[in-house]
Every structure is written in C-alpha cells, then in structure tokens.
Write a protein that holds these residues in place. Structure first.
Motif, PDB file in Angstrom:
ATOM      1  N   ALA A  20      59.592 -53.971 -62.600  1.00  0.00           N
ATOM      2  CA  ALA A  20      58.992 -53.062 -61.365  1.00  0.00           C
ATOM      3  C   ALA A  20      57.986 -52.766 -61.123  1.00  0.00           C
ATOM      4  CB  ALA A  20      59.967 -51.752 -62.493  1.00  0.00           C
ATOM      5  N   ASP A  21      57.550 -53.042 -61.822  1.00  0.00           N
ATOM      6  CA  ASP A  21      55.323 -53.471 -61.487  1.00  0.00           C
ATOM      7  C   ASP A  21      55.343 -54.201 -59.554  1.00  0.00           C
ATOM      8  OD1 ASP A  21      53.962 -51.848 -62.412  1.00  0.00           O
ATOM      9  OD2 ASP A  21      54.050 -52.903 -64.080  1.00  0.00           O
ATOM     10  N   HIS A  22      55.700 -55.030 -60.323  1.00  0.00           N
ATOM     11  CA  HIS A  22      55.668 -56.129 -59.119  1.00  0.00           C
ATOM     12  C   HIS A  22      56.889 -56.593 -58.013  1.00  0.00           C
ATOM     13  CE1 HIS A  22      52.971 -57.901 -62.438  1.00  0.00           C
ATOM     14  NE2 HIS A  22      51.957 -57.226 -62.037  1.00  0.00           N
ATOM     15  N   TRP A  23      57.733 -56.117 -57.881  1.00  0.00           N
ATOM     16  CA  TRP A  23      58.977 -55.766 -57.356  1.00  0.00           C
ATOM     17  C   TRP A  23      59.210 -55.478 -55.917  1.00  0.00           C
ATOM     18  CZ3 TRP A  23      59.643 -60.543 -54.630  1.00  0.00           C
ATOM     19  CH2 TRP A  23      59.253 -61.581 -54.648  1.00  0.00           C
ATOM     20  N   ALA A  30      51.930 -48.873 -54.862  1.00  0.00           N
ATOM     21  CA  ALA A  30      50.686 -49.453 -55.783  1.00  0.00           C
ATOM     22  C   ALA A  30      49.119 -49.289 -55.471  1.00  0.00           C
ATOM     23  CB  ALA A  30      50.802 -51.081 -55.363  1.00  0.00           C
ATOM     24  N   GLN A  31      48.965 -49.181 -54.223  1.00  0.00           N
ATOM     25  CA  GLN A  31      47.276 -48.575 -52.893  1.00  0.00           C
ATOM     26  C   GLN A  31      47.001 -46.851 -52.703  1.00  0.00           C
ATOM     27  OE1 GLN A  31      48.312 -49.843 -49.496  1.00  0.00           O
ATOM     28  NE2 GLN A  31      48.609 -51.962 -49.460  1.00  0.00           N
ATOM     29  N   HIS A  32      48.115 -46.600 -53.481  1.00  0.00           N
ATOM     30  CA  HIS A  32      47.880 -44.631 -54.138  1.00  0.00           C
ATOM     31  C   HIS A  32      47.571 -44.071 -55.324  1.00  0.00           C
ATOM     32  CE1 HIS A  32      48.391 -45.682 -49.819  1.00  0.00           C
ATOM     33  NE2 HIS A  32      47.640 -44.455 -49.176  1.00  0.00           N
ATOM     34  N   LYS A  33      48.631 -44.891 -56.236  1.00  0.00           N
ATOM     35  CA  LYS A  33      49.286 -43.866 -57.352  1.00  0.00           C
ATOM     36  C   LYS A  33      48.264 -43.580 -58.128  1.00  0.00           C
ATOM     37  CE  LYS A  33      49.360 -48.725 -59.764  1.00  0.00           C
ATOM     38  NZ  LYS A  33      50.322 -49.854 -60.312  1.00  0.00           N
ATOM     39  N   HIS A  47      56.963 -44.562 -58.317  1.00  0.00           N
ATOM     40  CA  HIS A  47      56.542 -46.108 -58.400  1.00  0.00           C
ATOM     41  C   HIS A  47      57.226 -45.748 -60.580  1.00  0.00           C
ATOM     42  CE1 HIS A  47      55.154 -48.842 -61.449  1.00  0.00           C
ATOM     43  NE2 HIS A  47      54.150 -48.846 -61.266  1.00  0.00           N
ATOM     44  N   VAL A  48      56.828 -44.469 -61.338  1.00  0.00           N
ATOM     45  CA  VAL A  48      57.675 -44.747 -62.471  1.00  0.00           C
ATOM     46  C   VAL A  48      59.070 -44.001 -62.478  1.00  0.00           C
ATOM     47  CG1 VAL A  48      57.107 -43.315 -64.957  1.00  0.00           C
ATOM     48  CG2 VAL A  48      55.072 -43.581 -63.799  1.00  0.00           C
ATOM     49  N   SER A  50      61.104 -45.030 -60.683  1.00  0.00           N
ATOM     50  CA  SER A  50      61.470 -46.216 -59.878  1.00  0.00           C
ATOM     51  C   SER A  50      61.682 -47.700 -61.798  1.00  0.00           C
ATOM     52  CB  SER A  50      61.393 -47.510 -59.281  1.00  0.00           C
ATOM     53  OG  SER A  50      59.862 -47.743 -58.874  1.00  0.00           O
ATOM     54  N   TYR A  51      60.314 -47.341 -62.597  1.00  0.00           N
ATOM     55  CA  TYR A  51      59.631 -48.526 -63.413  1.00  0.00           C
ATOM     56  C   TYR A  51      60.688 -47.846 -64.226  1.00  0.00           C
ATOM     57  CZ  TYR A  51      57.388 -49.791 -67.196  1.00  0.00           C
ATOM     58  OH  TYR A  51      56.626 -50.667 -67.833  1.00  0.00           O
ATOM     59  N   THR A  52      60.659 -46.812 -64.678  1.00  0.00           N
ATOM     60  CA  THR A  52      62.180 -46.350 -65.497  1.00  0.00           C
ATOM     61  C   THR A  52      62.959 -46.620 -65.368  1.00  0.00           C
ATOM     62  OG1 THR A  52      60.485 -44.399 -66.153  1.00  0.00           O
ATOM     63  CG2 THR A  52      62.352 -44.334 -67.429  1.00  0.00           C
ATOM     64  N   ALA A  53      63.311 -46.408 -64.060  1.00  0.00           N
ATOM     65  CA  ALA A  53      65.161 -46.512 -63.948  1.00  0.00           C
ATOM     66  C   ALA A  53      65.561 -48.077 -64.410  1.00  0.00           C
ATOM     67  CB  ALA A  53      65.215 -45.885 -62.810  1.00  0.00           C
ATOM     68  N   THR A  54      64.260 -48.885 -63.936  1.00  0.00           N
ATOM     69  CA  THR A  54      64.522 -50.409 -63.417  1.00  0.00           C
ATOM     70  C   THR A  54      65.013 -50.699 -65.206  1.00  0.00           C
ATOM     71  OG1 THR A  54      63.058 -50.925 -61.949  1.00  0.00           O
ATOM     72  CG2 THR A  54      63.812 -52.715 -62.732  1.00  0.00           C
ATOM     73  N   GLN A  55      63.796 -50.468 -65.617  1.00  0.00           N
ATOM     74  CA  GLN A  55      64.161 -50.437 -67.603  1.00  0.00           C
ATOM     75  C   GLN A  55      65.574 -49.740 -68.075  1.00  0.00           C
ATOM     76  OE1 GLN A  55      60.381 -49.637 -69.646  1.00  0.00           O
ATOM     77  NE2 GLN A  55      59.438 -50.814 -69.717  1.00  0.00           N
ATOM     78  N   ALA A  56      65.546 -49.069 -67.555  1.00  0.00           N
ATOM     79  CA  ALA A  56      66.857 -48.352 -68.170  1.00  0.00           C
ATOM     80  C   ALA A  56      68.340 -48.974 -67.883  1.00  0.00           C
ATOM     81  CB  ALA A  56      67.566 -46.929 -67.293  1.00  0.00           C
ATOM     82  N   VAL A  57      68.387 -49.608 -66.333  1.00  0.00           N
ATOM     83  CA  VAL A  57      69.313 -50.789 -66.557  1.00  0.00           C
ATOM     84  C   VAL A  57      69.295 -51.857 -66.723  1.00  0.00           C
ATOM     85  CG1 VAL A  57      69.853 -52.013 -64.385  1.00  0.00           C
ATOM     86  CG2 VAL A  57      69.174 -50.104 -63.795  1.00  0.00           C
TER      87      VAL A  57
END
Length: 140
Positions: A20-23, A30-33, A47-48, A50-57
């Motif tokens: 989630a962080d790198h892809w 990444a530039q504005h968060k 970002h968070v 999509s990050y949390t969704a990626t971890q949930a999946v």
C-alpha cells in the motif's frame, strides 16, 4: 492456536502495508500528505483509505485461505488501529518530535527524507502492526 496465527497475521499486515505504501499510494498522495491544511489532510485521508483497504483485503484473504479463525470485530479493531496510527505517523511531525524527544533528532535528519526519517517512520509502522496483529488474534 494464537502462537501460530500471530506471525501469519503480522506477515499479512506487513506485506499489505508495504504494498500500500509503495505501490498503491499515488505520487500525489506521497508528495502532499504531510502538507499543512486541507490539502495535506485530503491527500493523507485518501492514502490511509487505500492503505487500510489493502490491509483488509490481505487479512480477509489470509484468514480464509489459511483458516486462521479470526473474528470480524478483532480484524476491524486491528485495521482501525493500523489506519488511525498510519494517519498520525504519516503526518511526519509526530515521528520527528518523538525522535527529538528521545535523542534521535540527528538520526532522523540523517540521509534526507529517505534516510533516518524514513527508517524511523517504518519502524513505527512495524511496531503498530505488531500490536494490531495481537489485537486480531486475541479472541480467536
């Protein structure tokens, strides 16, 4: 057995976080968060999410495929902790202030944004993911 589920859950959370962080995270996010005001918060919220969704999946798939027997409420609590703290950590100032308070200010500055600051950021994420993994397996 909790002792075997914990490393599997931690690995699932860690792999998903790195992905989630790198892809998954966009260049814009990444530039504005870490910017002040609405612009930074909007980029970080996306970002968070999509990050949390990626971890949930990853957690849902791992639970099913590996037969971990995790309960929905425990997975939700683990993901809530991971997402909320990810938001705070990625604002960058909390990690910088913690580093300064613990005498790691010079290390934080070492090597620019992908040096000490990045390493301390990642170490903090890893710590929280370990706690989240424990929460996910605690009542199975």
């Amino acid at each position: 057995m909790k002792s075997t589920a914990f490393p599997a859950v931690y690995a699932l959370l860690r792999v998903a976080a790195d992905t989630a962080d790198h892809w998954v995270q966009s260049d814009h996010q990444a530039q504005h968060k870490a910017k002040p005001g609405a612009e930074g918060h909007k980029a970080l919220a996306a970002h968070v999410a999509s990050y949390t969704a990626t971890q949930a999946v990853a957690l849902l798939a791992g639970n099913r495929i590996l037969g971990l027997g995790l309960r929905g409420r425990s997975m939700a609590a683990a993901l809530a902790l991971s997402g909320a703290t990810h938001y705070l950590i990625d604002r960058r100032w909390p990690v910088r202030r913690a580093a300064e308070a613990l005498g790691k200010g010079a290390f934080y500055q070492l090597g620019g944004p992908l040096g000490g600051a990045y390493l301390l950021d990642q170490a903090t994420h890893h710590l929280v993911e370990g706690i989240a993994a424990f929460i996910a397996v605690r009542d199975r």
